[in-house]
Write a protein that holds these residues in place. Structure first.
Motif, PDB file in Angstrom:
ATOM      1  N   LYS B 188     -22.314   3.200  11.738  1.00 44.37           N
ATOM      2  CA  LYS B 188     -22.303   4.131  10.594  1.00 44.37           C
ATOM      3  C   LYS B 188     -20.874   4.350  10.079  1.00 44.37           C
ATOM      4  O   LYS B 188     -20.665   4.554   8.890  1.00 44.37           O
ATOM      5  N   SER B 189     -19.916   4.309  10.997  1.00 46.18           N
ATOM      6  CA  SER B 189     -18.517   4.450  10.534  1.00 46.18           C
ATOM      7  C   SER B 189     -18.121   3.239   9.690  1.00 46.18           C
ATOM      8  O   SER B 189     -17.327   3.364   8.759  1.00 46.18           O
ATOM      9  N   GLU B 192     -19.419   3.922   6.261  1.00 47.90           N
ATOM     10  CA  GLU B 192     -18.633   4.929   5.542  1.00 47.90           C
ATOM     11  C   GLU B 192     -17.295   4.353   5.064  1.00 47.90           C
ATOM     12  O   GLU B 192     -16.919   4.548   3.920  1.00 47.90           O
ATOM     13  N   ASP B 193     -16.579   3.694   5.955  1.00 51.11           N
ATOM     14  CA  ASP B 193     -15.297   3.097   5.590  1.00 51.11           C
ATOM     15  C   ASP B 193     -14.878   2.130   6.690  1.00 51.11           C
ATOM     16  O   ASP B 193     -14.433   2.561   7.768  1.00 51.11           O
ATOM     17  N   LYS B 196     -11.146   2.332   7.984  1.00 49.74           N
ATOM     18  CA  LYS B 196     -10.903   3.508   8.831  1.00 49.74           C
ATOM     19  C   LYS B 196     -11.522   3.293  10.202  1.00 49.74           C
ATOM     20  O   LYS B 196     -10.939   3.631  11.228  1.00 49.74           O
ATOM     21  N   ALA B 197     -12.751   2.762  10.193  1.00 55.86           N
ATOM     22  CA  ALA B 197     -13.455   2.532  11.459  1.00 55.86           C
ATOM     23  C   ALA B 197     -12.644   1.604  12.355  1.00 55.86           C
ATOM     24  O   ALA B 197     -12.522   1.838  13.557  1.00 55.86           O
TER      25      ALA B 197
END
Lengths: 249, 368
Positions: B188-189, B192-193, B196-197
Motif C-alpha cells: 500500500k505504501s 501511495e508513493d 517514499k516507500a
C-alpha cells in the motif's frame, strides 16, 4: 565528541551536469543539532540526499558511526542508522497515522522492539498517540510533520536528516515543529537540519554551517553564527530586527 | 456497542454469500445459470487483477493475456497432454505463475502510462503467437477442451458455478490476508508513493513482483476453469484487450481499495454485458455503454461504489459521525473529559507541550 555522521570532501551532482557539491564536509556529533543554511541552489538538499543514500557521491566519503557507507542506497543507510525526512509533506495521506509510523519500522523484524519504539514515539509526539487511527491526510500540516518525525525515529536512528521541516507551515505550527526537533535531540538523536528559515533554525541548532556554491563558507557554534553581522547581512536576511521603540506618551 | 455500519457490513457479506450459494436453485433456466457462471468468472478475474491494481496502484490491461495463458495451458495439457482436468488446471496456473516472473521483471520496471502500454503489448504479442502457432494451439480454428464431467448441460453449469464460487472465496481470503499483513502495508505504501516507500526501506520491486505473480496465478486459475467449463477456446477472445479493460472497469466501479469492490463491479458490469448482448445482439452498443460507465465512474465516483455507499451509511450512524478532522463525537467527548481531568489534577491533559493542545483545539474548532 564522536561524530555520528561525517561527510568528507563530497563531490556530488545530478546527471552529467556540473557538480552541486564541490568538496563539501560536515560532522554531526552525537546528541547535537547541526543546521545547514545558505542561499537557494547552494546544495543544502543535495547534502541530505547524499547522506540519506538517495544520491551517490562522485567523490568523497560518508561515515556513519565511523563505518564507511559511501554510495549505499536508502535501505542500507536506514540500517546503518540514518533516517531521512523529506521536504514538504511526505506522509502517506491515504494511510492511517498508525500505518505511517509502522512503515518507519519496515526494516525491523523484532516485534517487541517495534512495540517499544511505538511507545517511545507516542511519548515524544503526543499528537501521534492522539490521532493514531486517523487518516494522515486529514491532519494539519504541523501534525503531519510530527507523524513524519515519529516515523523517522522508529528505527532508533543515530542521525535524523530533516529537509526544510517548516516548509508551508504557519508560524505557530513552525514553532511546534522546532520544539519537536529539540525534543528529538534531547531524546538522544543527532539531527542534521536543512532550513530556509535560517535565523529560526540557527536559534534551535547547536552548530551551524553556511553553505555556498557547494562548499562550506563558514561553520561554528550556531549562536556565534547568529551574532556575526556580516553573515546576517549575506545569508540570514539582514540584521536581527531591533525591538520597536515605544513612543513616549 | 458495535456500530451500525459494521453490523450492516457483516449483514451485507452474509447476504451476498447466501445469494451466491442460493442462485443456482432459483435460476429459472440454464442460460441464466450460465450467465451466473460468467459473472463469477469475472468476479474471480477482477479480484485477481485487484492484487496488483488495488495494492500497488499499477493499472494492468494485460491480465486478459494471463487468463488466456491459463486457459490455453489447461486446455492443451488436457487435450494434448492427456492430464486429468484439475491436475492440468493447477499445473497450468503454476506455469503461468512461473512465466509471470520474467514478464513482471520486465513490465514492473516502468510506472504509470508506460506500464499500461507494456501490459497491452503482452496481450497483442500473445494473440499473434497463439493465432500463428496453429499446429499446437489450433490457431484461429480454436481449441476444443474435453469436458471434465459427464453431466447434462444444466448440471455442468451448476457444478462449475460452485467451483467458481470456491475459487472466488479463495481469492478473497488471499486478498484479505495480504491486506492485513506487513507485506500488504508495504504494498500500500507503494501505491501511495513508491519513492517514499523505497526511502523507508520497502523492497518495492520485489514486493511488486511477488504480488504480480500471486495475481497471475489466480488469474490463470480463473482462465483455466473457464476453459474446462466453456470447452472451446479462440485466441481472439482469450487474448483480448477488452477483457483487461473490463477487469479494470469492474474493480474501479466497485472500489479498488475494497475487498468486495471488484465483486460488486463484476456483478454490475457482468449482468449489464449479458443484458446488452441479449437485447441488442452483436452490436457494439455494449462497448459504448461500457465506455460511458467507465467515464462516469472516473468522474463522479473515483473511489468506487462501495466507498460511496459506506460514506452514505456513515451519515446515518451517530456513533461514527465525525468532524472534518475525522474525530467522532464520542472521541471528542472522551478527549474533553480527559482534558478536564488533566486540568483538575494539574496533569498534562491541558497540553503543556503544545502538541496535544493543538490536536484538541483543531478537533473542537471544526465541530462548533
Amino acid at each position: 565528541m564522536a561524530s555520528e555522521l561525517e561527510l568528507t570532501d563530497i563531490v556530488a551532482g545530478y546527471g552529467r551536469a556540473a557538480p552541486v557539491l564541490r568538496g563539501f564536509s560536515v560532522e554531526v556529533p552525537a546528541g547535537k543539532i547541526v543546521c545547514l543554511v545558505g542561499p537557494n541552489g547552494a546544495g543544502k538538499s543535495t547534502v541530505l540526499k547524499v547522506a540519506g543514500g538517495l544520491l551517490k557521491p562522485r567523490d568523497g566519503k560518508v561515515l556513519v558511526g565511523g563505518a564507511d557507507v559511501t554510495g549505499r542506497g536508502p535501505q542500507a543507510m536506514l540500517k546503518a542508522g540514518v533516517s531521512l525526512v523529506l521536504q514538504g509533506h511526505s506522509v502517506f495521506r491515504e494511510m492511517t497515522v498508525e500505518e505511517n509510523v509502522l512503515l518507519g519500522a519496515y526494516t525491523m523484524k523484532d516485534k517487541a522492539k517495534i512495540a517499544q519504539r511505538v511507545s517511545f514515539v507516542k511519548e515524544v509526539f503526543p499528537v501521534v498517540a492522539d490521532r493514531w487511527g486517523s487518516l494522515a491526510g486529514l491532519l494539519s500540516g504541523g501534525q503531519q510533520k510530527q507523524v513524519e518525525f515519529a516515523r523517522s525515529l522508529m528505527v532508533d536512528p543515530k542521525v535524523v536528516l530533516l529537509d526544510e521541516p517548516s516548509m508551508g507551515l504557519d508560524p505557530k505550527a513552525t514553532g511546534t515543529v522546532f520544539e519537536q526537533v529539540v525534543r528529538m535531540r534531547d531524546a538522544g538523536t543527532a539531527v542534521l537540519l536543512v532550513e530556509q528559515n535560517a535565523r529560526r533554525a540557527l536559534e534551535t541548532a547547536d552548530l551551524g554551517c553556511v553553505l555556498d556554491l557547494g562548499r562550506v563558507h563558514i561553520s561554528g557554534p550556531a549562536q556565534q553564527l547568529l551574532a556575526d553581522p556580516q553573515l546576517g547581512e549575506l545569508y540570514l536576511g539582514g540584521r536581527p530586527a531591533e525591538p520597536p521603540v515605544q513612543p513616549k506618551i | 456497542m458495535p456500530n451500525v455500519s459494521r453490523i450492516l457490513k457483516i449483514g451485507a457479506i452474509v447476504l451476498l454469500a447466501v445469494a451466491v450459494l442460493a442462485f443456482p436453485g432459483v435460476a429459472p433456466n440454464p442460460y441464466i445459470l450460465s450467465a451466473g457462471v460468467l459473472v463469477l468468472n469475472y468476479a474471480v478475474l477482477s479480484t485477481s487483477w485487484n492484487f496488483v491494481g488495488g495494492f500497488t496502484g499499477y493499472i494492468s490491461l494485460g491480465h486478459g493475456a494471463l487468463a488466456g495463458l491459463g486457459a490455453y495451458g489447461t486446455g492443451l495439457l488436457v487435450a494434448k497432454g492427456g492430464l486429468p482436468p484439475f491436475l492440468a488446471l493447477f499445473l497450468s496456473a503454476a506455469i503461468v505463475a512461473a512465466l509471470a516472473v520474467p514478464i513482471g521483471f520486465a513490465a514492473l520496471r516502468v510506472r504509470g502510462a508506460s506500464f499500461v502500454i507494456v501490459s497491452i503489448s503482452l496481450v497483442l504479442i500473445l494473440l499473434l503467437v497463439f493465432q500463428s502457432w496453429a499446429s499446437v494451439t489450433g490457431g484461429s480454428r480454436g481449441l476444443v477442451v474435453p469436458r471434465p464431467f459427464d453431466l447434462s448441460r444444466p448440471e455442468h453449469h451448476r457444478v462449475f458455478y460452485y467451483l467458481f464460487a470456491a475459487l472466488l472465496a479463495a481469492a478473497l481470503v488471499a486478498w484479505w490476508l495480504i491486506d492485513r499483513s506487513r507485506f500488504g502495508l508495504g504494498l500500500k505504501s507503494i501505491r501511495e508513493d513508491e519513492d517514499k516507500a523505497e526511502a523507508l526501506g520497502t523492497a518495492t520491486f520485489t514486493y511488486k513482483l511477488i504480488v504480480f505473480v500471486v495475481s497471475a496465478a489466480f488469474t490463470a486459475l480463473a482462465g483455466g476453469m473457464y476453459a474446462l467449463w466453456f470447452g472451446d477456446l479462440d485466441p481472439v477472445f482469450q487474448f483480448s484487450i477488452l477483457t483487461g479493460s473490463y477487469l479494470v472497469l469492474m474493480a474501479l466501479l466497485g472500489g479498488v481499495r475494497q475487498l468486495f469492490g471488484p465483486v460488486a463491479g463484476a456483478i454490475i458490469v457482468g449482468v449489464a454485458l449479458e443484458y446488452f448482448k441479449v437485447e441488442y445482439g452483436d452490436t457494439p452498443l455494449h462497448l459504448v455503454a461500457t465506455g460511458l460507465l467507465l467515464a462516469l465512474v472516473v468522474l463522479f465516483m473515483p473511489d468506487g461504489i462501495l466507498p460511496a455507499v459506506g460514506d452514505l451509511l456513515k451519515r446515518f450512524d451517530r456513533s461514527q459521525r465525525s468532524s472534518i478532522r475525522e474525530v467522532s463525537a464520542a472521541e471528542l467527548r472522551e478527549q474533553r473529559l480527559k482534558e478536564q481531568a488533566g486540568t483538575e489534577t494539574g496533569g498534562k491533559g491541558t497540553g503543556d507541550d503544545g502538541t496535544g493542545r493543538t490536536a484538541m483545539t483543531e478537533a473542537g474548532g471544526t465541530t462548533r
